[in-house]
Design a protein around this motif. Structure first.
Motif, PDB file in Angstrom:
ATOM      1  N   ASP A 294       0.852  -1.188   0.000  1.00 36.56           N
ATOM      2  CA  ASP A 294       0.000   0.000   0.000  1.00 36.56           C
ATOM      3  C   ASP A 294       0.886   1.235   0.000  1.00 36.56           C
ATOM      4  N   LEU A 295       0.622   2.145  -0.934  1.00 37.05           N
ATOM      5  CA  LEU A 295       1.312   3.432  -1.008  1.00 37.05           C
ATOM      6  C   LEU A 295       0.297   4.531  -0.732  1.00 37.05           C
ATOM      7  N   SER A 296       0.669   5.487   0.097  1.00 36.98           N
ATOM      8  CA  SER A 296      -0.207   6.616   0.380  1.00 36.98           C
ATOM      9  C   SER A 296       0.603   7.899   0.289  1.00 36.98           C
ATOM     10  N   ASN A 297       0.346   8.663  -0.773  1.00 36.36           N
ATOM     11  CA  ASN A 297       1.031   9.942  -0.985  1.00 36.36           C
ATOM     12  C   ASN A 297       2.549   9.794  -0.894  1.00 36.36           C
ATOM     13  N   MET A 298       3.060   8.700  -1.421  1.00 40.19           N
ATOM     14  CA  MET A 298       4.484   8.358  -1.336  1.00 40.19           C
ATOM     15  C   MET A 298       5.281   9.105  -2.401  1.00 40.19           C
ATOM     16  N   THR A 299       6.310   9.821  -1.994  1.00 42.24           N
ATOM     17  CA  THR A 299       7.190  10.478  -2.956  1.00 42.24           C
ATOM     18  C   THR A 299       8.052   9.417  -3.612  1.00 42.24           C
ATOM     19  N   VAL A 300       7.894   9.272  -4.925  1.00 41.08           N
ATOM     20  CA  VAL A 300       8.635   8.248  -5.658  1.00 41.08           C
ATOM     21  C   VAL A 300       9.821   8.833  -6.430  1.00 41.08           C
ATOM     22  N   VAL A 301       9.807  10.157  -6.658  1.00 42.72           N
ATOM     23  CA  VAL A 301      10.941  10.864  -7.272  1.00 42.72           C
ATOM     24  C   VAL A 301      11.100  12.177  -6.524  1.00 42.72           C
ATOM     25  N   ARG A 302      12.314  12.420  -6.025  1.00 47.15           N
ATOM     26  CA  ARG A 302      12.596  13.703  -5.354  1.00 47.15           C
ATOM     27  C   ARG A 302      13.985  14.147  -5.784  1.00 47.15           C
TER      28      ARG A 302
ATOM     29  N   ARG B   5       2.503 -11.742  -6.946  1.00 48.48           N
ATOM     30  CA  ARG B   5       2.267 -13.174  -6.812  1.00 48.48           C
ATOM     31  C   ARG B   5       3.291 -13.866  -7.693  1.00 48.48           C
ATOM     32  N   GLY B   6       4.010 -14.831  -7.139  1.00 45.64           N
ATOM     33  CA  GLY B   6       4.975 -15.538  -7.960  1.00 45.64           C
ATOM     34  C   GLY B   6       5.924 -16.380  -7.150  1.00 45.64           C
ATOM     35  N   THR B   7       6.847 -16.989  -7.845  1.00 48.48           N
ATOM     36  CA  THR B   7       7.886 -17.819  -7.247  1.00 48.48           C
ATOM     37  C   THR B   7       9.166 -16.995  -7.164  1.00 48.48           C
ATOM     38  N   PRO B   8      10.248 -17.537  -6.602  1.00 52.56           N
ATOM     39  CA  PRO B   8      11.494 -16.776  -6.559  1.00 52.56           C
ATOM     40  C   PRO B   8      12.063 -16.424  -7.940  1.00 52.56           C
ATOM     41  N   THR B   9      11.686 -17.153  -8.976  1.00 54.13           N
ATOM     42  CA  THR B   9      12.245 -16.900 -10.310  1.00 54.13           C
ATOM     43  C   THR B   9      11.262 -16.275 -11.277  1.00 54.13           C
ATOM     44  N   SER B  10       9.984 -16.201 -10.926  1.00 51.38           N
ATOM     45  CA  SER B  10       8.990 -15.661 -11.838  1.00 51.38           C
ATOM     46  C   SER B  10       7.826 -15.098 -11.032  1.00 51.38           C
ATOM     47  N   GLY B  11       7.343 -13.931 -11.436  1.00 54.91           N
ATOM     48  CA  GLY B  11       6.240 -13.352 -10.689  1.00 54.91           C
ATOM     49  C   GLY B  11       5.526 -12.284 -11.480  1.00 54.91           C
ATOM     50  N   ARG B  12       4.456 -11.780 -10.901  1.00 54.36           N
ATOM     51  CA  ARG B  12       3.645 -10.754 -11.537  1.00 54.36           C
ATOM     52  C   ARG B  12       3.335  -9.674 -10.507  1.00 54.36           C
ATOM     53  N   LEU B  13       3.597  -8.423 -10.865  1.00 58.62           N
ATOM     54  CA  LEU B  13       3.275  -7.272 -10.048  1.00 58.62           C
ATOM     55  C   LEU B  13       2.114  -6.550 -10.718  1.00 58.62           C
ATOM     56  N   PHE B  14       1.027  -6.321  -9.982  1.00 62.64           N
ATOM     57  CA  PHE B  14      -0.145  -5.716 -10.603  1.00 62.64           C
ATOM     58  C   PHE B  14      -0.902  -4.877  -9.585  1.00 62.64           C
ATOM     59  N   GLY B  15      -1.732  -3.984 -10.076  1.00 61.50           N
ATOM     60  CA  GLY B  15      -2.588  -3.171  -9.226  1.00 61.50           C
ATOM     61  C   GLY B  15      -2.582  -1.723  -9.667  1.00 61.50           C
ATOM     62  N   PRO B  16      -3.559  -0.957  -9.186  1.00 61.44           N
ATOM     63  CA  PRO B  16      -3.662   0.450  -9.573  1.00 61.44           C
ATOM     64  C   PRO B  16      -2.679   1.335  -8.807  1.00 61.44           C
ATOM     65  N   VAL B  17      -2.047   2.245  -9.538  1.00 66.78           N
ATOM     66  CA  VAL B  17      -1.192   3.275  -8.956  1.00 66.78           C
ATOM     67  C   VAL B  17      -1.611   4.592  -9.599  1.00 66.78           C
ATOM     68  N   GLU B  18      -1.759   5.607  -8.788  1.00 71.69           N
ATOM     69  CA  GLU B  18      -2.220   6.898  -9.264  1.00 71.69           C
ATOM     70  C   GLU B  18      -1.273   7.980  -8.787  1.00 71.69           C
ATOM     71  N   THR B  19      -0.902   8.886  -9.673  1.00 68.08           N
ATOM     72  CA  THR B  19      -0.073  10.004  -9.234  1.00 68.08           C
ATOM     73  C   THR B  19      -0.915  10.928  -8.360  1.00 68.08           C
ATOM     74  N   THR B  20      -0.325  11.380  -7.282  1.00 66.22           N
ATOM     75  CA  THR B  20      -1.033  12.271  -6.366  1.00 66.22           C
ATOM     76  C   THR B  20      -0.413  13.668  -6.336  1.00 66.22           C
ATOM     77  N   GLY B  21       0.655  13.857  -7.073  1.00 64.94           N
ATOM     78  CA  GLY B  21       1.282  15.170  -7.148  1.00 64.94           C
ATOM     79  C   GLY B  21       2.496  15.120  -8.050  1.00 64.94           C
ATOM     80  N   GLY B  22       2.871  16.252  -8.548  1.00 62.66           N
ATOM     81  CA  GLY B  22       4.050  16.341  -9.387  1.00 62.66           C
ATOM     82  C   GLY B  22       4.466  17.779  -9.593  1.00 62.66           C
ATOM     83  N   GLU B  23       5.758  17.977  -9.788  1.00 63.70           N
ATOM     84  CA  GLU B  23       6.313  19.306  -9.984  1.00 63.70           C
ATOM     85  C   GLU B  23       7.552  19.193 -10.850  1.00 63.70           C
ATOM     86  N   VAL B  24       7.645  20.047 -11.844  1.00 63.52           N
ATOM     87  CA  VAL B  24       8.836  20.077 -12.705  1.00 63.52           C
ATOM     88  C   VAL B  24       9.432  21.446 -12.647  1.00 63.52           C
TER      89      VAL B  24
END
Length: 85
Positions: A43-51, A66-85
């Motif tokens: 679970d991520l909540s307002n997590m800064t992923v680039v600073r 979900r997966g084994t040590p050699t193969s797996g799948r990462l899935f789920g919704p991720v939404e940007t909550t802020g950004g600045e350039v």
């Protein structure tokens, strides 16, 4: 992490040094890692992923692995909550 003869359970929490939060819950069945999946829920909540000096981005969401040590799948919704350039 908590281990017994058959299962390892993991529970982690953290921050990004500011308002962002991260939590991880997971388990792995040690009897047969190749056929029984390693399960992680993140679970991520307002997590800064680039600073950096020139870019900042934060995100929230729920990811699952979900997966084994050699193969797996990462899935789920991720939404940007802020950004600045």
């Amino acid at each position: 992490a908590v281990a017994n003869e058959q299962t390892v359970r993991v529970s982690l929490t953290g921050t990004d040094g500011q308002a962002g939060r991260l939590s991880v819950e997971g388990r792995a069945d040690l009897r047969n890692l190749q056929s029984r999946p390693i399960v992680l829920d993140v679970d991520l909540s307002n997590m800064t992923v680039v600073r950096r000096d020139d870019v900042m981005a934060s995100a929230g969401g729920r990811l699952s692995h979900r997966g084994t040590p050699t193969s797996g799948r990462l899935f789920g919704p991720v939404e940007t909550t802020g950004g600045e350039v």
